[in-house]
Design an enzyme around this catalytic site. Structure first.
Site, mmCIF file in Angstrom:
data_model
loop_
_atom_site.group_PDB
_atom_site.id
_atom_site.type_symbol
_atom_site.label_atom_id
_atom_site.label_comp_id
_atom_site.label_asym_id
_atom_site.label_seq_id
_atom_site.Cartn_x
_atom_site.Cartn_y
_atom_site.Cartn_z
ATOM 1 N N TYR A 112 -39.207 22.551 2.997
ATOM 2 C CA TYR A 112 -38.845 23.885 3.442
ATOM 3 C C TYR A 112 -37.511 24.324 2.851
ATOM 4 C CZ TYR A 112 -42.487 23.629 7.063
ATOM 5 O OH TYR A 112 -43.668 23.535 7.741
ATOM 6 N N SER A 192 -51.697 14.307 8.901
ATOM 7 C CA SER A 192 -51.712 15.745 8.683
ATOM 8 C C SER A 192 -52.665 16.049 7.538
ATOM 9 C CB SER A 192 -50.297 16.244 8.352
ATOM 10 O OG SER A 192 -50.303 17.641 8.124
ATOM 11 N N SER A 248 -50.753 27.064 11.757
ATOM 12 C CA SER A 248 -51.209 28.361 11.263
ATOM 13 C C SER A 248 -52.091 29.110 12.260
ATOM 14 C CB SER A 248 -51.968 28.200 9.931
ATOM 15 O OG SER A 248 -52.063 29.436 9.255
ATOM 16 N N LEU A 250 -51.805 31.976 13.296
ATOM 17 C CA LEU A 250 -51.931 33.388 12.910
ATOM 18 C C LEU A 250 -52.448 33.535 11.482
ATOM 19 C CD1 LEU A 250 -48.652 34.782 14.524
ATOM 20 C CD2 LEU A 250 -50.926 34.557 15.514
ATOM 21 N N CYS A 252 -51.498 32.554 8.404
ATOM 22 C CA CYS A 252 -50.519 33.047 7.414
ATOM 23 C C CYS A 252 -50.196 34.528 7.613
ATOM 24 C CB CYS A 252 -51.021 32.811 5.986
ATOM 25 S SG CYS A 252 -51.148 31.083 5.542
ATOM 26 N N GLY A 327 -45.225 29.401 13.121
ATOM 27 C CA GLY A 327 -44.553 29.552 11.825
ATOM 28 C C GLY A 327 -43.570 30.692 11.846
ATOM 29 N N SER A 329 -40.533 33.004 11.543
ATOM 30 C CA SER A 329 -39.403 32.912 10.620
ATOM 31 C C SER A 329 -38.208 33.747 11.051
ATOM 32 C CB SER A 329 -39.843 33.339 9.209
ATOM 33 O OG SER A 329 -40.414 34.629 9.241
ATOM 34 N N GLN A 333 -40.044 37.392 16.026
ATOM 35 C CA GLN A 333 -41.361 36.755 15.944
ATOM 36 C C GLN A 333 -41.458 35.562 16.886
ATOM 37 O OE1 GLN A 333 -42.179 35.533 11.949
ATOM 38 N NE2 GLN A 333 -42.496 37.607 11.172
ATOM 39 N N GLU A 336 -41.656 36.569 20.561
ATOM 40 C CA GLU A 336 -42.985 37.110 20.863
ATOM 41 C C GLU A 336 -44.023 35.995 20.953
ATOM 42 O OE1 GLU A 336 -46.559 39.813 18.847
ATOM 43 O OE2 GLU A 336 -44.565 39.809 17.929
#
Length: 371
Positions: A112, A192, A248, A250, A252, A327, A329, A333, A336
């Protein structure tokens, strides 16, 4: 391979102004350096019971009441983790929001931000030496040691092997994971992006040689990606106790609804590296997905939540999902998405059935694994 953290009681406290900890009393580190270390490490990892940077009460006892955060066992292990976690906690503000919302599982990867974040993943760029990638014993042990040194931690709670390595025998991978656990560098290990067959092979090897098997699998799971988590992994959960940390939720950003009228200029899909995402959204299937999302928005409105919150709560309706990896960022977000916890009680069988009717993609399985 990745390293994840579940916050447990380790007595790590923030140093006060002008105050050194006993550990640093004889070291050249200044108080400001000690506080900086706290900001980058303690915030994310180690002390639900004693963290007092903002709250002056026991988080372990009161966080759930304050935030509504739910906790589940990681697979069938005894490790309790928050049902929501964030995979991009490389900024102090995001870590703080997540932590103070009751999140006790933090998962990031060195890819990252150039290898200096809170976890390490053993899928580094191809430009590195052969010994610095893959899941061979050397890389697993050296990589985890290096990651712990960067984070200034004695151990982590979970280490993830990200994708299997065709160049390394499964026995070597399982032996290496067992070694780092026996050496006190990690408490558990997981996989993973492994197939159910690969996970079963690791379990069989562990049982054959009296080694330690994985406790969970990180898998993609959302409205439009259901097969693996709903038909393959439940069998592993019931047979060998492997849980799911899904990622993930959502898709992406597709499920946020922001692509309903095309590709906004500021969106991820507008960037060059995400041309694949842009093509996916603009495809015939992508347009059909947007139409379904528009229908799902009506369900979200009926429940008094946003579409992303509905999508995340929908993931958590599955009994085999230990935690959903967000995820987010930015703070807006993240806040929420964490609000999805409040939607879980509203995810009744009737609502789940409505969602299934709109999606029309429920996989066929031997039994229903949902609440």
């Amino acid at each position: 391979m990745q390293v994840s953290f579940a916050c447990t009681d380790h007595g790590l406290k923030a140093p006060r102004n002008g105050e050194h900890s006993k550990q640093n009393a004889t070291s050249p580190n200044t108080a400001s350096q000690a506080r900086a270390r706290f900001r980058t490490v303690a915030l994310i990892a180690r002390s639900l019971g004693s963290f007092t940077h903002r709250y002056h009460h026991n988080l372990k006892e009161s966080t759930a009441k304050l935030t509504g955060m739910k906790y589940r066992n990681l697979g069938k292990s005894g490790l309790r983790v928050s049902s929501l976690t964030n995979g991009k906690c490389v900024a102090e503000q995001l870590m703080t929001i997540a932590y103070e919302s009751g999140v006790n599982l933090f998962d990031t990867a060195e890819v990252y931000s150039g290898g200096n974040t809170l976890t390490c993943t053993f899928l580094p760029p191809a430009c590195r030496a052969e010994t610095e990638r893959g899941l061979n014993r050397k890389h697993i042990i050296e990589g985890l040691k290096g990651s712990l040194q960067r984070m200034q931690l004695e151990y982590v709670d979970v280490v993830f092997a990200n994708r299997t390595d065709s160049n390394t025998p499964m026995e070597e991978i399982v032996r290496a994971m067992t070694h780092v656990i026996n050496q006190g560098m990690s408490m558990y290990w997981g996989t993973s992006r492994w197939s159910a067959m690969e996970i079963m092979e690791a379990y069989s090897v562990a049982r054959q040689f009296n080694l330690i098997p994985p406790v969970c699998e990180q898998a993609e799971y959302h409205f439009f990606q259901r097969e693996k988590v709903e038909t393959q992994l439940p069998e592993l959960y019931h047979k060998i106790g492997v849980g799911v940390v899904s990622w993930s939720p959502l898709a992406c950003g597709i499920i946020t609804g922001k692509y309903e009228n095309g590709i906004p200029e500021t969106s991820r899909a507008s960037m060059k590296p995400y041309q694949w995402l842009r093509e996916k959204i603009m495809s015939e299937d992508g347009r059909k997905q947007q139409a379904k999302l528009k229908e799902l928005t009506h369900i979200a409105e009926k429940l008094g939540c946003t579409l992303p919150q509905l999508a995340i709560a929908w993931c958590l309706r599955n009994e085999g999902v230990s935690s959903v990896l967000l995820g987010s960022s930015n703070p807006t977000q993240l806040t929420e998405n964490l609000g999805a916890i409040q939607v879980i009680p509203k995810m009744t069988a009737g609502i789940a059935s409505e969602v299934d009717h709109i999606l029309g993609n429920r996989p066929h399985s031997k039994r229903d694994y949902h609440h």
